[in-house]
Scaffold this motif. Structure first.
Motif, PDB file in Angstrom:
ATOM      1  N   ASN A   3      54.603  33.698 -12.583  1.00 38.85           N
ATOM      2  CA  ASN A   3      55.059  35.051 -12.882  1.00 38.85           C
ATOM      3  C   ASN A   3      54.435  36.015 -11.887  1.00 38.85           C
ATOM      4  OD1 ASN A   3      55.838  37.462 -13.937  1.00 38.85           O
ATOM      5  ND2 ASN A   3      55.204  37.019 -16.004  1.00 38.85           N
ATOM      6  N   PRO A  10      62.063  35.908 -18.633  1.00 34.48           N
ATOM      7  CA  PRO A  10      62.891  35.556 -19.791  1.00 34.48           C
ATOM      8  C   PRO A  10      63.343  34.098 -19.762  1.00 34.48           C
ATOM      9  CG  PRO A  10      63.641  37.598 -18.802  1.00 34.48           C
ATOM     10  CD  PRO A  10      62.634  36.999 -17.870  1.00 34.48           C
ATOM     11  N   THR A  11      63.493  33.532 -20.941  1.00 34.34           N
ATOM     12  CA  THR A  11      63.901  32.139 -21.110  1.00 34.34           C
ATOM     13  C   THR A  11      65.241  31.864 -20.437  1.00 34.34           C
ATOM     14  OG1 THR A  11      62.754  32.149 -23.227  1.00 34.34           O
ATOM     15  CG2 THR A  11      64.271  30.330 -22.829  1.00 34.34           C
ATOM     16  N   VAL A  12      66.187  32.784 -20.565  1.00 33.43           N
ATOM     17  CA  VAL A  12      67.514  32.606 -19.952  1.00 33.43           C
ATOM     18  C   VAL A  12      67.376  32.411 -18.449  1.00 33.43           C
ATOM     19  CG1 VAL A  12      69.672  33.808 -19.428  1.00 33.43           C
ATOM     20  CG2 VAL A  12      68.759  33.860 -21.736  1.00 33.43           C
ATOM     21  N   GLU A  14      64.646  31.430 -16.716  1.00 34.35           N
ATOM     22  CA  GLU A  14      63.983  30.146 -16.455  1.00 34.35           C
ATOM     23  C   GLU A  14      64.969  28.990 -16.557  1.00 34.35           C
ATOM     24  OE1 GLU A  14      60.707  29.689 -19.115  1.00 34.35           O
ATOM     25  OE2 GLU A  14      59.452  31.113 -18.028  1.00 34.35           O
ATOM     26  N   ARG A  31      63.519  39.633 -11.854  1.00 35.41           N
ATOM     27  CA  ARG A  31      62.147  40.050 -12.129  1.00 35.41           C
ATOM     28  C   ARG A  31      61.910  41.478 -11.641  1.00 35.41           C
ATOM     29  NH1 ARG A  31      58.960  35.682 -10.337  1.00 35.41           N
ATOM     30  NH2 ARG A  31      58.703  35.007 -12.474  1.00 35.41           N
ATOM     31  N   ALA A  34      63.793  43.991 -13.917  1.00 39.82           N
ATOM     32  CA  ALA A  34      63.124  44.100 -15.213  1.00 39.82           C
ATOM     33  C   ALA A  34      61.822  44.886 -15.092  1.00 39.82           C
ATOM     34  CB  ALA A  34      62.866  42.710 -15.793  1.00 39.82           C
ATOM     35  N   ALA A  89      69.299  40.313 -21.641  1.00 43.92           N
ATOM     36  CA  ALA A  89      68.751  39.067 -21.089  1.00 43.92           C
ATOM     37  C   ALA A  89      67.318  39.229 -20.590  1.00 43.92           C
ATOM     38  CB  ALA A  89      69.638  38.569 -19.954  1.00 43.92           C
ATOM     39  N   LEU A  90      67.063  40.281 -19.821  1.00 50.21           N
ATOM     40  CA  LEU A  90      65.788  40.399 -19.107  1.00 50.21           C
ATOM     41  C   LEU A  90      64.709  41.154 -19.869  1.00 50.21           C
ATOM     42  CD1 LEU A  90      67.211  41.162 -15.555  1.00 50.21           C
ATOM     43  CD2 LEU A  90      66.697  38.949 -16.601  1.00 50.21           C
ATOM     44  N   ASN A  92      65.084  42.086 -23.570  1.00 46.74           N
ATOM     45  CA  ASN A  92      65.045  41.647 -24.972  1.00 46.74           C
ATOM     46  C   ASN A  92      65.029  40.135 -25.135  1.00 46.74           C
ATOM     47  OD1 ASN A  92      65.068  44.355 -25.748  1.00 46.74           O
ATOM     48  ND2 ASN A  92      67.295  44.404 -25.783  1.00 46.74           N
ATOM     49  N   ASN A  93      65.158  39.403 -24.019  1.00 47.64           N
ATOM     50  CA  ASN A  93      65.081  37.930 -24.011  1.00 47.64           C
ATOM     51  C   ASN A  93      66.039  37.299 -25.026  1.00 47.64           C
ATOM     52  OD1 ASN A  93      64.164  35.500 -23.010  1.00 47.64           O
ATOM     53  ND2 ASN A  93      62.310  35.474 -24.251  1.00 47.64           N
ATOM     54  N   ARG A  94      67.272  37.801 -25.057  1.00 49.04           N
ATOM     55  CA  ARG A  94      68.289  37.282 -25.985  1.00 49.04           C
ATOM     56  C   ARG A  94      68.787  35.929 -25.492  1.00 49.04           C
ATOM     57  NH1 ARG A  94      67.275  39.111 -30.241  1.00 49.04           N
ATOM     58  NH2 ARG A  94      69.215  38.227 -30.956  1.00 49.04           N
TER      59      ARG A  94
END
Length: 135
Positions: A3, A10-12, A14, A31, A34, A89-90, A92-94
């Motif tokens: 990082n 965010p998981t999406v 990755e 990155r 965000a 996505a970036l 709120n990590n939905r």
């Protein structure tokens, strides 16, 4: 994945990078956007900012102003609809299925939608005027 910005990736992002749907340049653009959003819009502190014993310097204010200006530049190009996807996505990590449902895209194509959006973001950062990188 390391990082670089100090904020969690965010998981999406990755997952898309691990599967090869996006490149390292896309990850860097995600990155960067965000980070600018968190600093310039949400008012968070820059995790990379070095604190001095002299208290607040002008650097944090210049950095925040730079983040605001870069955010406004990108926002003016991509608009609210695509910005909402980036925020979901970036920031709120939905999960991908939520992104698909909220944007009314076919869940099977959401990887491609995100890859295209991140490609647009990468290209806009590459073309960004030099004065916006100051701060």
């Amino acid at each position: 994945m390391e990082n670089d910005a100090g904020f969690p990736l965010p998981t999406v992002i990755e997952t898309l990078h691990r599967t090869g749907a996006i490149s390292a340049h896309h990850v860097a653009a995600a990155r960067f956007w965000a980070t600018d959003y968190r600093i310039g819009v949400m008012g968070l502190e820059d995790p990379q900012l070095e604190r001095t014993s002299c208290g607040l310097s002008r650097r944090p204010l210049n950095g925040r102003l730079g983040s605001i200006n870069r955010y406004r530049y990108i926002h003016g190009i991509i608009g609210y609809r695509y910005e909402r996807v980036l925020i979901a996505a970036l920031i709120n990590n939905r999960p991908m299925r939520d992104l698909a449902r909220n944007t009314r895209h076919d869940p099977q194509h959401m990887d491609s939608v995100m890859a295209l959006l991140l490609d647009m973001l990468t290209r806009h950062y590459d073309a960004m005027p030099g004065h916006l990188w100051q701060g």
